[in-house]
Motif scaffolding. Structure first.
Motif, PDB file in Angstrom:
ATOM      1  N   SER A   1       0.708  -1.078   0.223  1.00 56.49           N
ATOM      2  CA  SER A   1       0.011   0.070   0.008  1.00 56.49           C
ATOM      3  C   SER A   1       0.722   1.314   0.041  1.00 56.49           C
ATOM      4  CB  SER A   1      -0.948  -0.082   1.201  1.00 56.49           C
ATOM      5  OG  SER A   1      -0.305  -0.066   2.316  1.00 56.49           O
ATOM      6  N   ASN A   2       2.061   1.274   0.681  1.00 50.66           N
ATOM      7  CA  ASN A   2       2.664   2.382   0.685  1.00 50.66           C
ATOM      8  C   ASN A   2       3.404   2.547  -0.696  1.00 50.66           C
ATOM      9  OD1 ASN A   2       2.584   2.527   3.348  1.00 50.66           O
ATOM     10  ND2 ASN A   2       4.566   1.737   3.901  1.00 50.66           N
ATOM     11  N   PHE A   3       3.854   1.750  -1.306  1.00 51.56           N
ATOM     12  CA  PHE A   3       4.162   1.813  -2.911  1.00 51.56           C
ATOM     13  C   PHE A   3       3.237   2.220  -3.611  1.00 51.56           C
ATOM     14  CE2 PHE A   3       7.406  -1.392  -1.715  1.00 51.56           C
ATOM     15  CZ  PHE A   3       8.436  -0.672  -1.627  1.00 51.56           C
ATOM     16  N   ILE A   4       1.928   1.816  -3.499  1.00 56.17           N
ATOM     17  CA  ILE A   4       0.903   2.353  -4.304  1.00 56.17           C
ATOM     18  C   ILE A   4       0.679   3.556  -4.016  1.00 56.17           C
ATOM     19  CG2 ILE A   4      -1.797   2.254  -4.534  1.00 56.17           C
ATOM     20  CD1 ILE A   4      -1.795  -0.762  -4.123  1.00 56.17           C
ATOM     21  N   GLY A   5       0.667   4.335  -2.696  1.00 54.06           N
ATOM     22  CA  GLY A   5       0.483   5.694  -2.386  1.00 54.06           C
ATOM     23  C   GLY A   5       1.665   6.384  -2.876  1.00 54.06           C
ATOM     24  N   ALA A   6       2.663   5.821  -3.018  1.00 54.87           N
ATOM     25  CA  ALA A   6       3.882   6.729  -3.636  1.00 54.87           C
ATOM     26  C   ALA A   6       3.719   6.912  -4.940  1.00 54.87           C
ATOM     27  CB  ALA A   6       5.164   6.022  -3.228  1.00 54.87           C
ATOM     28  N   CYS A   7       2.942   5.983  -5.804  1.00 58.40           N
ATOM     29  CA  CYS A   7       2.950   6.057  -7.283  1.00 58.40           C
ATOM     30  C   CYS A   7       1.897   7.156  -7.456  1.00 58.40           C
ATOM     31  CB  CYS A   7       2.393   4.616  -7.824  1.00 58.40           C
ATOM     32  SG  CYS A   7       3.949   3.462  -8.072  1.00 58.40           S
ATOM     33  N   PHE A   8       0.738   7.270  -6.558  1.00 61.48           N
ATOM     34  CA  PHE A   8      -0.143   8.262  -6.734  1.00 61.48           C
ATOM     35  C   PHE A   8       0.010   9.612  -6.305  1.00 61.48           C
ATOM     36  CE2 PHE A   8      -2.408   4.358  -8.000  1.00 61.48           C
ATOM     37  CZ  PHE A   8      -3.785   4.896  -8.673  1.00 61.48           C
ATOM     38  N   SER A   9       1.134   9.732  -5.838  1.00 58.98           N
ATOM     39  CA  SER A   9       1.367  11.164  -5.180  1.00 58.98           C
ATOM     40  C   SER A   9       2.210  11.922  -6.238  1.00 58.98           C
ATOM     41  CB  SER A   9       2.419  10.792  -3.911  1.00 58.98           C
ATOM     42  OG  SER A   9       3.817  10.507  -4.417  1.00 58.98           O
ATOM     43  N   ALA A  10       2.449  13.217  -5.821  1.00 58.03           N
ATOM     44  CA  ALA A  10       3.165  13.833  -7.037  1.00 58.03           C
ATOM     45  C   ALA A  10       4.677  13.366  -7.360  1.00 58.03           C
ATOM     46  CB  ALA A  10       3.231  15.531  -6.532  1.00 58.03           C
ATOM     47  N   ALA A  11       5.207  12.778  -6.261  1.00 55.44           N
ATOM     48  CA  ALA A  11       6.562  12.292  -6.467  1.00 55.44           C
ATOM     49  C   ALA A  11       6.625  10.951  -7.236  1.00 55.44           C
ATOM     50  CB  ALA A  11       7.249  11.895  -5.140  1.00 55.44           C
ATOM     51  N   ASN A  12       7.494  10.648  -7.992  1.00 49.70           N
ATOM     52  CA  ASN A  12       7.691   9.320  -8.697  1.00 49.70           C
ATOM     53  C   ASN A  12       8.039   8.259  -7.661  1.00 49.70           C
ATOM     54  OD1 ASN A  12       7.706  10.834 -11.149  1.00 49.70           O
ATOM     55  ND2 ASN A  12       9.757  11.066 -11.356  1.00 49.70           N
ATOM     56  N   CYS A  13       7.382   6.988  -8.011  1.00 54.56           N
ATOM     57  CA  CYS A  13       7.540   5.926  -7.050  1.00 54.56           C
ATOM     58  C   CYS A  13       8.659   5.291  -7.845  1.00 54.56           C
ATOM     59  CB  CYS A  13       6.471   5.091  -6.956  1.00 54.56           C
ATOM     60  SG  CYS A  13       5.496   4.473  -8.511  1.00 54.56           S
ATOM     61  N   ASP A  14       8.923   5.221  -9.130  1.00 53.40           N
ATOM     62  CA  ASP A  14       9.958   4.181  -9.987  1.00 53.40           C
ATOM     63  C   ASP A  14      11.156   4.376  -9.868  1.00 53.40           C
ATOM     64  OD1 ASP A  14       9.103   6.498 -11.591  1.00 53.40           O
ATOM     65  OD2 ASP A  14       9.627   5.519 -13.358  1.00 53.40           O
ATOM     66  N   THR A  15      11.653   4.468  -8.487  1.00 47.97           N
ATOM     67  CA  THR A  15      13.136   4.990  -8.342  1.00 47.97           C
ATOM     68  C   THR A  15      13.856   3.680  -8.060  1.00 47.97           C
ATOM     69  OG1 THR A  15      12.824   5.229  -5.761  1.00 47.97           O
ATOM     70  CG2 THR A  15      12.067   6.978  -7.453  1.00 47.97           C
ATOM     71  N   THR A  16      15.265   3.998  -8.302  1.00 45.23           N
ATOM     72  CA  THR A  16      16.398   2.954  -7.998  1.00 45.23           C
ATOM     73  C   THR A  16      16.085   2.340  -6.415  1.00 45.23           C
ATOM     74  OG1 THR A  16      17.608   3.718  -9.616  1.00 45.23           O
ATOM     75  CG2 THR A  16      18.643   2.054  -7.955  1.00 45.23           C
ATOM     76  N   GLU A  17      15.881   3.233  -5.503  1.00 43.64           N
ATOM     77  CA  GLU A  17      15.753   2.991  -4.282  1.00 43.64           C
ATOM     78  C   GLU A  17      14.589   2.216  -3.870  1.00 43.64           C
ATOM     79  OE1 GLU A  17      18.241   6.344  -4.750  1.00 43.64           O
ATOM     80  OE2 GLU A  17      16.449   6.055  -5.492  1.00 43.64           O
ATOM     81  N   ASN A  18      13.649   2.644  -4.668  1.00 42.46           N
ATOM     82  CA  ASN A  18      12.159   1.906  -4.265  1.00 42.46           C
ATOM     83  C   ASN A  18      12.220   0.392  -4.706  1.00 42.46           C
ATOM     84  OD1 ASN A  18      10.903   3.924  -2.878  1.00 42.46           O
ATOM     85  ND2 ASN A  18       9.814   4.669  -4.503  1.00 42.46           N
ATOM     86  N   THR A  19      12.857   0.138  -5.939  1.00 40.04           N
ATOM     87  CA  THR A  19      12.846  -0.979  -6.724  1.00 40.04           C
ATOM     88  C   THR A  19      13.749  -1.937  -5.643  1.00 40.04           C
ATOM     89  OG1 THR A  19      12.780  -0.002  -8.802  1.00 40.04           O
ATOM     90  CG2 THR A  19      13.649  -2.368  -8.634  1.00 40.04           C
ATOM     91  N   ALA A  20      14.873  -1.488  -5.189  1.00 42.13           N
ATOM     92  CA  ALA A  20      15.751  -2.323  -4.303  1.00 42.13           C
ATOM     93  C   ALA A  20      15.100  -2.807  -2.953  1.00 42.13           C
ATOM     94  CB  ALA A  20      17.081  -1.337  -3.869  1.00 42.13           C
ATOM     95  N   ALA A  21      14.444  -1.754  -2.413  1.00 42.89           N
ATOM     96  CA  ALA A  21      13.606  -2.156  -1.238  1.00 42.89           C
ATOM     97  C   ALA A  21      12.365  -3.083  -1.574  1.00 42.89           C
ATOM     98  CB  ALA A  21      12.929  -0.852  -0.795  1.00 42.89           C
TER      99      ALA A  21
END
Length: 305
Positions: A155-175
């Motif tokens: 749910s945190n990743f879904i929320g991040a994707c729907f925010s103004a910030a980008n979710c498809d980051t290297t850090e998010n992928t590794a996490a």
């Protein structure tokens, strides 16, 4: 009433073609470790089915349980959860030979894999381990299990994707990869626990469900790019791959039920998911009644129904 144990799946697949095949899948009566036939089944014998998992399995956001306990309310349990569809589908077959499946739902919102074997705190309540509840009256015949989303912070990743910030980051992928790997190891251990606590080591058929992709390219907007949709789709697919692998590695008693909401995401004309900000849909990104029914049918399909 006789509580009946699942066994004999080592002899073949679970593609069933009628009620007698269903019975052979779901039950050989307990009574001795050497039980190897259905000859002692009697009319009105009872099978037990227990649904385990998180808010998706509980039916969060849908109609409440009648005469709900404090725990039912805190956990968000609903009679519209997919376990009702599963029980109804199986009972439609078992009733032909006067057998019956008694079902219960001990899933709870916020649950992680560790809450299957350890207690969960929900507000002021302490909810006992879900497997303790499932096995309290002996070994059940059938378990369904929808778990892992909270472990991987879905749910945190879904929320991040729907925010103004980008979710498809290297850090998010590794996490995401790290969370999924840890979840898979924990689920593997938990499935082994199911087998070890079962009478005579004959584990109940355990159907682990996947999770649906809540978005599609129809959701692209100024805050949700096509790259983010593709990233979330890939993360969900990797999560499901881990769930399937844990199920496969558990052995003959564990089955994986993929869940596909293609054409019914939150941006479709016919969503099977509760949408954020929509009146009457209080649990955003959770299945609505149609989605729960679809999940139940996915489980029944794995059982050959």
């Amino acid at each position: 009433m006789v509580h009946i144990q699942v066994t004999n799946l080592k002899r073949g697949s679970i593609g069933l073609a009628g009620v007698l095949s269903l019975v052979s899948l779901l039950a050989v009566p307990l009574g001795s470790a050497a039980a190897d036939s259905m000859s002692t089944l009697k009319a009105n014998d009872t099978f037990r089915y227990v649904a385990l998992g998180d808010s998706v399995a509980a039916g969060l956001g849908l109609s409440p349980v009648s005469n709900a306990t404090t725990e039912d309310t805190a956990c968000g349990r609903s009679p519209q959860a997919y376990s009702t569809t599963v029980a109804d589908g199986i009972n439609a077959q078992l009733s032909k030979i006067r057998l019956h499946l008694v079902s219960s739902n001990v899933a709870c919102q916020g649950a992680v894999v560790g809450n299957l074997t350890g207690p969960q705190t929900v507000g002021p309540l302490t909810v006992r381990p879900q497997l303790d509840a499932a096995f309290a009256a002996g070994t059940p015949a059938l378990l369904t299990l929808t778990i892992g989303a909270n472990d991987v912070h879905w749910s945190n990743f879904i929320g991040a994707c729907f925010s103004a910030a980008n979710c498809d980051t290297t850090e998010n992928t590794a996490a995401a990869h790290a969370y999924v790997a840890t979840m898979q190891n924990q689920l593997t251990d938990t499935l082994a626990s199911i087998r070890s606590r079962s009478a005579y080591g004959l584990a109940p058929i355990t159907v682990v469900t996947g999770y649906y992709n809540p978005v599609s390219t129809q959701c692209v907007n100024p805050n949700l790019s096509i790259d983010e949709v593709n990233w979330l789709t890939a993360v969900t697919a990797g999560f499901n791959t881990a769930l399937q692998a844990a199920s496969h590695n558990a052995g003959w008693f564990a089955k994986f039920a993929p869940v596909d909401f293609t054409g019914h995401d939150i941006c479709s004309a016919d969503p099977w998911i509760q949408r954020p900000g929509v009146a009457g849909e209080p649990a955003a990104f959770h299945p609505n009644a149609q989605g729960q029914k679809a999940m139940g049918n996915d489980v029944l399909h794995v059982l050959g129904l």
